[in-house]
Scaffold this motif. Structure first.
Motif, PDB file in Angstrom:
ATOM      1  N   THR A 277      94.602  31.962  -5.374  1.00 50.86           N
ATOM      2  CA  THR A 277      95.691  32.756  -4.819  1.00 50.86           C
ATOM      3  C   THR A 277      95.744  34.092  -5.551  1.00 50.86           C
ATOM      4  O   THR A 277      95.344  34.188  -6.713  1.00 50.86           O
ATOM      5  N   ALA A 278      96.247  35.105  -4.849  1.00 52.83           N
ATOM      6  CA  ALA A 278      96.515  36.394  -5.484  1.00 52.83           C
ATOM      7  C   ALA A 278      98.011  36.671  -5.539  1.00 52.83           C
ATOM      8  O   ALA A 278      98.432  37.770  -5.911  1.00 52.83           O
ATOM      9  N   ASP A 279      98.817  35.668  -5.179  1.00 54.13           N
ATOM     10  CA  ASP A 279     100.269  35.806  -5.150  1.00 54.13           C
ATOM     11  C   ASP A 279     100.807  35.789  -6.585  1.00 54.13           C
ATOM     12  O   ASP A 279     100.822  34.744  -7.246  1.00 54.13           O
ATOM     13  N   ARG A 280     101.261  36.931  -7.063  1.00 51.60           N
ATOM     14  CA  ARG A 280     101.730  37.018  -8.440  1.00 51.60           C
ATOM     15  C   ARG A 280     102.986  36.190  -8.685  1.00 51.60           C
ATOM     16  O   ARG A 280     103.181  35.633  -9.767  1.00 51.60           O
ATOM     17  N   GLY A 281     103.848  36.111  -7.680  1.00 52.54           N
ATOM     18  CA  GLY A 281     105.035  35.287  -7.822  1.00 52.54           C
ATOM     19  C   GLY A 281     104.669  33.831  -8.018  1.00 52.54           C
ATOM     20  O   GLY A 281     105.244  33.139  -8.877  1.00 52.54           O
ATOM     21  N   LEU A 282     103.700  33.341  -7.244  1.00 51.11           N
ATOM     22  CA  LEU A 282     103.236  31.965  -7.389  1.00 51.11           C
ATOM     23  C   LEU A 282     102.545  31.776  -8.734  1.00 51.11           C
ATOM     24  O   LEU A 282     102.775  30.768  -9.422  1.00 51.11           O
ATOM     25  N   GLN A 283     101.722  32.722  -9.118  1.00 54.86           N
ATOM     26  CA  GLN A 283     101.024  32.609 -10.401  1.00 54.86           C
ATOM     27  C   GLN A 283     102.010  32.444 -11.560  1.00 54.86           C
ATOM     28  O   GLN A 283     101.754  31.691 -12.501  1.00 54.86           O
ATOM     29  N   GLY A 284     103.149  33.139 -11.474  1.00 58.16           N
ATOM     30  CA  GLY A 284     104.144  33.049 -12.530  1.00 58.16           C
ATOM     31  C   GLY A 284     104.841  31.707 -12.602  1.00 58.16           C
ATOM     32  O   GLY A 284     105.474  31.398 -13.616  1.00 58.16           O
ATOM     33  N   ARG A 285     104.737  30.904 -11.543  1.00 59.27           N
ATOM     34  CA  ARG A 285     105.390  29.588 -11.517  1.00 59.27           C
ATOM     35  C   ARG A 285     104.466  28.454 -11.958  1.00 59.27           C
ATOM     36  O   ARG A 285     104.917  27.312 -12.097  1.00 59.27           O
ATOM     37  N   LEU A 286     103.198  28.748 -12.154  1.00 60.64           N
ATOM     38  CA  LEU A 286     102.245  27.693 -12.484  1.00 60.64           C
ATOM     39  C   LEU A 286     102.383  27.266 -13.943  1.00 60.64           C
ATOM     40  O   LEU A 286     102.717  28.076 -14.809  1.00 60.64           O
ATOM     41  N   PRO A 287     102.107  25.996 -14.239  1.00 61.28           N
ATOM     42  CA  PRO A 287     102.195  25.515 -15.624  1.00 61.28           C
ATOM     43  C   PRO A 287     101.200  26.243 -16.523  1.00 61.28           C
ATOM     44  O   PRO A 287     100.170  26.743 -16.058  1.00 61.28           O
ATOM     45  N   PRO A 288     101.486  26.304 -17.825  1.00 60.38           N
ATOM     46  CA  PRO A 288     100.557  26.937 -18.769  1.00 60.38           C
ATOM     47  C   PRO A 288      99.182  26.276 -18.716  1.00 60.38           C
ATOM     48  O   PRO A 288      99.068  25.064 -18.561  1.00 60.38           O
ATOM     49  N   GLY A 289      98.155  27.091 -18.831  1.00 55.33           N
ATOM     50  CA  GLY A 289      96.793  26.570 -18.850  1.00 55.33           C
ATOM     51  C   GLY A 289      96.127  26.483 -17.497  1.00 55.33           C
ATOM     52  O   GLY A 289      94.910  26.261 -17.423  1.00 55.33           O
ATOM     53  N   VAL A 290      96.900  26.631 -16.419  1.00 50.20           N
ATOM     54  CA  VAL A 290      96.317  26.580 -15.075  1.00 50.20           C
ATOM     55  C   VAL A 290      95.688  27.937 -14.767  1.00 50.20           C
ATOM     56  O   VAL A 290      96.329  28.977 -14.888  1.00 50.20           O
ATOM     57  N   ARG A 291      94.443  27.925 -14.376  1.00 52.48           N
ATOM     58  CA  ARG A 291      93.727  29.147 -14.062  1.00 52.48           C
ATOM     59  C   ARG A 291      93.961  29.555 -12.610  1.00 52.48           C
ATOM     60  O   ARG A 291      94.284  28.698 -11.768  1.00 52.48           O
ATOM     61  N   THR A 292      93.758  30.831 -12.321  1.00 47.12           N
ATOM     62  CA  THR A 292      93.830  31.302 -10.939  1.00 47.12           C
ATOM     63  C   THR A 292      92.519  31.986 -10.576  1.00 47.12           C
ATOM     64  O   THR A 292      91.778  32.465 -11.440  1.00 47.12           O
ATOM     65  N   LEU A 293      92.262  32.016  -9.280  1.00 50.67           N
ATOM     66  CA  LEU A 293      91.017  32.548  -8.750  1.00 50.67           C
ATOM     67  C   LEU A 293      91.345  33.466  -7.582  1.00 50.67           C
ATOM     68  O   LEU A 293      92.147  33.114  -6.712  1.00 50.67           O
ATOM     69  N   GLY A 294      90.750  34.636  -7.557  1.00 48.55           N
ATOM     70  CA  GLY A 294      91.002  35.575  -6.478  1.00 48.55           C
ATOM     71  C   GLY A 294      90.461  35.083  -5.144  1.00 48.55           C
ATOM     72  O   GLY A 294      89.389  34.471  -5.099  1.00 48.55           O
ATOM     73  N   PRO A 295      91.185  35.328  -4.042  1.00 54.10           N
ATOM     74  CA  PRO A 295      90.712  34.915  -2.719  1.00 54.10           C
ATOM     75  C   PRO A 295      89.324  35.438  -2.380  1.00 54.10           C
ATOM     76  O   PRO A 295      88.516  34.736  -1.756  1.00 54.10           O
ATOM     77  N   GLY A 296      89.014  36.667  -2.788  1.00 52.11           N
ATOM     78  CA  GLY A 296      87.709  37.229  -2.499  1.00 52.11           C
ATOM     79  C   GLY A 296      86.587  36.467  -3.173  1.00 52.11           C
ATOM     80  O   GLY A 296      85.520  36.246  -2.591  1.00 52.11           O
ATOM     81  N   THR A 297      86.822  36.044  -4.414  1.00 52.11           N
ATOM     82  CA  THR A 297      85.816  35.273  -5.140  1.00 52.11           C
ATOM     83  C   THR A 297      85.574  33.933  -4.463  1.00 52.11           C
ATOM     84  O   THR A 297      84.428  33.492  -4.310  1.00 52.11           O
ATOM     85  N   LEU A 298      86.656  33.268  -4.031  1.00 58.78           N
ATOM     86  CA  LEU A 298      86.514  31.994  -3.340  1.00 58.78           C
ATOM     87  C   LEU A 298      85.758  32.174  -2.033  1.00 58.78           C
ATOM     88  O   LEU A 298      84.813  31.430  -1.735  1.00 58.78           O
ATOM     89  N   ARG A 299      86.138  33.139  -1.225  1.00 60.81           N
ATOM     90  CA  ARG A 299      85.533  33.304   0.088  1.00 60.81           C
ATOM     91  C   ARG A 299      84.069  33.670  -0.037  1.00 60.81           C
ATOM     92  O   ARG A 299      83.236  33.199   0.746  1.00 60.81           O
ATOM     93  N   LYS A 300      83.726  34.496  -1.000  1.00 63.86           N
ATOM     94  CA  LYS A 300      82.318  34.861  -1.178  1.00 63.86           C
ATOM     95  C   LYS A 300      81.480  33.633  -1.467  1.00 63.86           C
ATOM     96  O   LYS A 300      80.383  33.454  -0.920  1.00 63.86           O
ATOM     97  N   ARG A 301      82.007  32.737  -2.313  1.00 65.30           N
ATOM     98  CA  ARG A 301      81.258  31.541  -2.669  1.00 65.30           C
ATOM     99  C   ARG A 301      81.126  30.590  -1.477  1.00 65.30           C
ATOM    100  O   ARG A 301      80.035  30.085  -1.191  1.00 65.30           O
ATOM    101  N   ILE A 302      82.221  30.336  -0.777  1.00 63.98           N
ATOM    102  CA  ILE A 302      82.143  29.322   0.269  1.00 63.98           C
ATOM    103  C   ILE A 302      81.349  29.816   1.471  1.00 63.98           C
ATOM    104  O   ILE A 302      80.753  29.020   2.208  1.00 63.98           O
ATOM    105  N   LEU A 303      81.315  31.115   1.674  1.00 64.74           N
ATOM    106  CA  LEU A 303      80.506  31.635   2.782  1.00 64.74           C
ATOM    107  C   LEU A 303      79.012  31.531   2.483  1.00 64.74           C
ATOM    108  O   LEU A 303      78.188  31.618   3.397  1.00 64.74           O
ATOM    109  N   GLU A 304      78.670  31.310   1.202  1.00 66.11           N
ATOM    110  CA  GLU A 304      77.275  31.093   0.845  1.00 66.11           C
ATOM    111  C   GLU A 304      76.867  29.641   1.051  1.00 66.11           C
ATOM    112  O   GLU A 304      75.681  29.322   0.976  1.00 66.11           O
ATOM    113  N   ALA A 305      77.845  28.751   1.275  1.00 67.87           N
ATOM    114  CA  ALA A 305      77.556  27.311   1.384  1.00 67.87           C
ATOM    115  C   ALA A 305      76.746  26.999   2.617  1.00 67.87           C
ATOM    116  O   ALA A 305      76.829  27.683   3.623  1.00 67.87           O
TER     117      ALA A 305
END
Length: 305
Positions: A277-305
């Motif tokens: 997610t790129a939603d900053r509001g959501l990112q601020g609600r996640l527990p400590p230690g949880v990583r986030t990944l940009g939508p563009g990075t995810l889409r680039k990878r899955i389109l290579e599948a």
């Protein structure tokens, strides 16, 4: 000391630049199968007649012609320990790369559904196994280990507890690319779910383990995709047998459903967790230690599948 049995053109020794010789012209692969319920791993006592015999290691061997490392590891585990592919859920792969030769370790866990009460029974089916045993993860180093396995085990021990999870904020990932998704949100969501499912399926290419902060090459994470609003009408199918792919149709706020999904994973000790997610509001609600990944990075990878 006898050479391993030659069954395939790739069954031969490689003179490595490291000064040693290794078995398998196309490299070799092994299976680190972990039973999470008992915190044990399936190990093989190599035959005294084999190379560096009378030591404990993982079931494994040369990768065959036309095989992927995962396929080779599963075949070897079946031939040497009677471990069926249906018993195995891959988590990550770790690769030792010597350029002219490589060894791929598939770290996986025992597949269990609600009716399963026991782990696979290990049985030696060829002359390469003097013994097979489920060994407590914290007692592996008490055994006389194959030297290469002894070197690799500290890193594999960390991966044995990994259990990566990917949580996808579908609406946010869709919104990152202006391709007309708003004209048919359910249809666009259906296509995205299919792309993600293909990538994370055990028969698919997986995703980078580095997303989860793991010292490994590839991961097949448990994946939770959260839908909200009109996207709840998206159609989904199970990507492939063994895929851990869950779709959550949020009755209200998608962010609330994502936070709940993440908290459920972290509460039971599973991890690491990545939220796409790129939603900053959501990112601020996640527990400590949880990583986030940009939508563009995810889409680039899955389109290579």
């Amino acid at each position: 000391m006898a050479d391993p049995v030659r069954r395939d053109p790739n069954d031969a020794w490689v003179e490595c630049t490291c000064g040693s010789r290794h078995w398998g012209l196309a490299g070799a692969a092994g299976l680190a199968l972990v039973d999470r319920a008992t915190r044990t791993v399936a190990l093989q006592l190599r035959s005294a007649r084999s190379h560096q015999g009378s030591t404990w290691a993982l079931p494994g061997g040369a990768i065959g012609t036309g095989e992927t490392p995962l396929q080779g590891a599963l075949r070897e585990a079946s031939e040497e320990a009677d471990i069926r592919a249906d018993d195995v859920v891959p988590d990550v792969v770790s690769v030792l790369d010597h350029e002219v030769w490589s060894y791929t370790t598939v770290v996986a866990h025992v597949a269990r559904d609600a009716s399963a009460t026991s782990r696979p029974v290990l049985r030696p089916l060829d002359g390469e196994s003097a013994d097979l045993r489920w060994v407590d993860l914290d007692e592996v180093t008490d055994l006389p280990l194959h030297p290469a396995f002894a070197t690799a085990w500290p890193r594999l021990r960390v991966l044995a507890d990994a259990g990566p999870t990917l949580v996808v904020d579908v609406s946010n990932v869709l919104g990152a690319r202006p391709d007309g998704w708003w004209r048919d949100r359910a249809g666009a969501s259906s296509r995205l779910l299919a792309e993600i499912g293909t990538a994370v399926s055990p028969s698919g290419p997986g995703v980078p383990a580095a997303w989860f902060g793991l010292d490994a090459a590839t991961a097949w994470p448990r994946t939770v995709a959260v839908l909200e609003g009109a996207a709840r009408d998206a159609t989904t199918t199970v990507p492939a047998p063994g895929a851990r792919f869950e779709v959550v149709r949020a009755p209200g706020s998608g962010d609330d459903a994502i936070v709940a999904a993440v908290e459920a994973v972290t509460a039971d000790g599973s991890g690491p967790v990545v939220v796409a997610t790129a939603d900053r509001g959501l990112q601020g609600r996640l527990p400590p230690g949880v990583r986030t990944l940009g939508p563009g990075t995810l889409r680039k990878r899955i389109l290579e599948a």
